[in-house]
Design an enzyme around this catalytic site. Structure first.
Site, PDB file in Angstrom:
ATOM      1  CG  ASP A  19       3.499 -68.555  52.415  1.00 42.71           C
ATOM      2  OD1 ASP A  19       3.031 -68.863  53.533  1.00 42.71           O
ATOM      3  OD2 ASP A  19       4.572 -69.011  51.984  1.00 42.71           O
TER       4      ASP A  19
HETATM    5  C1  BGC Z   1       5.107 -71.035  54.813  1.00 39.92           C
HETATM    6  C2  BGC Z   1       3.982 -71.892  54.272  1.00 39.92           C
HETATM    7  C3  BGC Z   1       3.144 -72.389  55.409  1.00 39.92           C
HETATM    8  C4  BGC Z   1       2.622 -71.195  56.187  1.00 39.92           C
HETATM    9  C5  BGC Z   1       1.752 -71.559  57.363  1.00 39.92           C
HETATM   10  C6  BGC Z   1       4.607 -69.946  55.730  1.00 39.92           C
HETATM   11  O1  BGC Z   1       5.647 -69.308  56.363  1.00 39.92           O
HETATM   12  O2  BGC Z   1       5.841 -70.488  53.750  1.00 39.92           O
HETATM   13  O3  BGC Z   1       4.498 -72.963  53.527  1.00 39.92           O
HETATM   14  O4  BGC Z   1       2.132 -73.215  54.943  1.00 39.92           O
HETATM   15  O5  BGC Z   1       3.722 -70.457  56.689  1.00 39.92           O
HETATM   16  O6  BGC Z   1       2.485 -72.160  58.352  1.00 39.92           O
END
Ligand code: BGC
Length: 731
Positions: free
Chosen positions: A265
């Protein structure tokens, strides 16, 4: 030089050239098996090129190998539509003019359809949009379990039941990937709250882990064959999930034989050594914001960038793990961007609008409908008052990474006006989600909004209140949790004031979470309408008018009050934890498993949902009385549409083991079927369930065990509405 010798020299050159060329080109040959292509590409890469592939180069992309023509990986959120383009290393939108997408309904709505076919339609449509926009990876679906109604991200997930979320996730993933776009299933694992998400260390028993929190991920990997998975932000048993040995090396890559890539993530990586050894393949989002090559935190300083390369050069790390990561990333690229016959995709096509509307219509849940308040056929009333901020507010913008820039969004007000005519619909806002509670003038504005809504309601034949939550901070939004289960912005008062004026009141809640409903016994009709995307208003108007008969069922229980929910029944250490650690003390008793077992009556039970028609269930029958553990139970029952309208019912099968050597929930969902029935029609539903599916996870032996003894199967219209039971024995 004689001619013979010359020919020999020439042919040797030609052979060498051919061999070289053939070797070099093998990875480019889409007709070769992927593993051969991978080995060939890897043999041609330098260590620097390999390390380079393991970390981001921009907010949403990672490097390829330009020298070899291996493309970059471009990723996009997910999971409800294709996110707008952002600047190279900032979150801000890049202001492109060709990236406004179709917004599909939130995944809670998809789950509420209990319809795997509609999930395949969802995956096909969003996959086409991702493909058209040139993306290799779609960051979704989200399959974390609904543990508490406060979780700000529940709207991106598929409810509280591991079986339901598994069945719904698989077709989504398969259909996305048919477009040559990888699904990236998130957030693996135990990211069940947003509060303290970057650091909280989750402690949970093996049983709850395997029975509740992992099944949807397992189905996504083993059946959906997902090509990538995203590590979660939180920790599990003391290690961050993005580099968690147990989750990634043991469970995902060894036990489930996952051959895809683990993507972190964004900002979920904290340590080079653990990232090298504990199963992470691609590090994203650690630092960004204007720091491409200069500054103190450029991409080259990522944990899996220079520190990794230096570690290899100094002999601290070997290239064994590196080659494994690169193999997985190459496999991802060969499956997507470099795949043969990759379709071209479609963007904001009429078919996508239709898909978005269909999914929305199938997911809307009719929670209550006394005195046939609904439907409201066109022409029935001269004046309909539509009250509420959510009737006009954009519900696709906000909420964090799933926020969308859309080609269009039909709000509930627009949809109702199009259905009934602008002369029939009278709108009044009633409350505002933009007021600052602390400012004295806000109270004045709130009072006047309420007064004018009450006036609008007084003069109407029927009132439709459109409220709920929204994507503001502390509502249904990433990054933190809701602060209470109550409706925000004074909505309870607005609803009771409207009731005092006009009893013909339908409440529509747009939210991804359960809310408290102090007014419930007094209102005649209630619809749960989630976040429905671009076609929200049209879908709502079709349901309200009766052109579409509602058929959705709740994918999670609505408690009457927060303390009735399992996670909230054990104090702070269970939720939200002490900021460092939390323990899932309710263990396997999540959602309806808790309500059933503890005999707590929910406001609305898991699986509940009404229709404009009525259904009668026949008694459940099975093909045998006694089964071996490897058998399949063939069950059947009749179901009749006893009303005057065509409709669809989602019949559910729950299984219980009344006497077991371990605690078992009162019952667990093991099958469901959506049955479409014409008015008066009867059908026989036939369902097969493996006896193996009756198993519990034995934490002592680490095996799935089915005990000999009696099991009860029941058919039900919801977890609280069992129609009939049959007892079978397993030997
Ligand atoms: C989120 C993810 C997301 C990623 C990219 C993160 O903060 O938890 O679900 O895909 O950002 O935007």
């Amino acid at each position: 030089m004689n001619l013979k010798f010359l020919c020999m020299v020439i042919s040797t050159y030609v052979m060498t050239f051919n061999t070289l060329f053939a070797q070099q080109a093998l990875y480019l040959d889409v007709h070769q098996p992927i593993d051969k292509r991978i080995e060939n590409a890897i043999s041609l890469m330098t260590v620097e090129e390999k390390v380079n592939m393991c970390h981001a180069q921009s907010k949403f992309s990672s490097p390829g190998v330009p020298r070899l023509g291996i493309p970059e990986i471009w990723m996009t959120d997910g999971p409800h539509g294709i996110r707008e383009e952002v600047f190279w290393d900032e979150w801000d939108g890049a202001k492109w003019t060709n990236d406004s997408c179709t917004a599909f309904p939130a995944l809670t709505c998809l789950a509420a359809s209990f319809n795997p076919e509609i999930s395949a339609l969802y995956g096909k449509s969003i996959g086409e949009e991702a493909r058209y926009r040139g993306k290799g990876v779609l960051l979704g679906p989200g399959v974390n379990i609904y543990r508490t109604p406060l979780n700000g991200r529940n709207f991106e997930y598929m409810g509280e039941d591991p079986y339901l979320s598994s069945r719904m996730a698989v077709p989504y993933i398969q259909a996305v990937q048919k477009n040559g776009v990888a699904a990236c299933v998130k957030h693996f694992a135990l990211n069940n709250q947003e509060k303290e998400r970057m650091s909280i260390n989750v402690e949970v028993s093996d049983r709850a882990l395997y029975e509740i929190y992992l099944p949807a991920f397992k189905a996504a990997v083993k059946e959906g064959k997902a090509w990538s998975i995203m590590g979660a932000y939180n920790q599990f048993r003391g290690q961050h999930c993005c580099h968690n040995d147990l989750l990634l090396n043991k469970i995902l890559k060894t036990d489930w034989k996952f051959d895809g890539a683990v993507i972190s993530d964004w900002g979920g990586v904290h340590n080079t050594e653990q990232s090298v050894y504990n199963g992470l393949d691609l590090e994203m989002g650690t630092w960004t914001n204007g720091l491409t090559t200069k500054g103190t935190s450029p991409y080259s300083s990522y944990y899996l960038a220079n520190p990794y390369l230096q570690g290899i050069k100094s002999g601290k790390f070997t290239t064994k793990e590196l080659d494994d990561k690169v193999r997985r990333l190459l496999r991802l690229i060969f499956r997507t961007t470099m795949a043969a016959n990759r379709p071209f995709g479609k963007f904001v096509s009429p078919e996508h609008s239709e898909a978005a509307r269909k999914i929305a219509e199938q997911g809307i849940v009719l929670l209550k409908n006394d005195k046939q308040t609904l439907p409201i056929p066109v022409g029935k009333y001269k004046r309909i008052a539509v009250i509420g901020d959510n009737a006009i507010k954009s519900l696709v913008i906000g909420g964090g990474s799933s926020s969308l820039k859309v080609a269009y969004e039909v709000t509930p007000l627009k949809g109702l006006e199009a259905k009934y005519g602008k002369d029939v619909i009278q709108f009044s806002k009633g409350y505002s989600s933009d007021l600052d509670d602390k400012k004295p003038e806000s109270k004045l504005i709130a009072d006047s909004l309420l007064a004018s809504a009450v006036e609008t309601a007084r003069n109407a034949d029927a009132v439709i209140f459109v409220g709920g939550l929204n994507k503001n901070w502390f509502q249904d939004s990433e990054g933190d949790d809701r602060q209470s289960m109550a409706l925000p912005y004074n909505q309870d008062k607005v609803i009771s004031s409207l009731l005092a004026t006009n009893k013909n009141l339908t409440v529509i809640l747009c939210s991804g979470n359960a809310v408290e409903m102090p007014w419930l016994s007094q209102i005649p009709a209630l619809l749960q309408a989630w976040y429905l995307g671009s076609e929200a208003g049209n879908a709502i108007a079709n349901i309200i008018s009766g052109e579409v008969n509602p058929s959705g069922k709740l994918p999670f229980s609505f408690p009457k009050k927060l303390e009735d929910n399992a996670a909230h029944s054990f104090g702070q250490m269970s939720y939200p934890g002490n900021s460092k650690k939390q323990e899932y003390k309710e263990d396997i008793l999540v959602g309806y498993r808790w309500f059933d077992t503890k005999k707590i009556v929910p406001q609305f039970a898991f699986g509940h949902g009404l229709s404009y028609t009525t259904f009668e269930y026949g008694k459940i029958a099975v093909d045998k009385k006694e089964y071996a553990k490897t058998d399949i139970v063939k069950l059947s029952f009749a179901i009749k549409n006893t009303g005057k309208t065509d409709g669809s019912e989602i019949a559910q099968i729950y299984v219980s083991q009344p006497k077991a050597s371990v605690l078992r929930p009162v019952k667990e969902l093991k099958a469901f079927r959506k049955v479409n029935l014409k008015a008066g029609e009867t059908q026989t539903v036939e369902i097969e369930i493996n006896v193996q599916d009756f198993a519990f996870y034995n934490d002592k032996t680490q095996t799935w065990d089915v005990e000999s003894g009696e099991f009860v199967l029941c058919n039900a219209a919801s977890s609280a509405n069992v129609k009939s039971k049959v007892t079978v024995s397993v030997k």
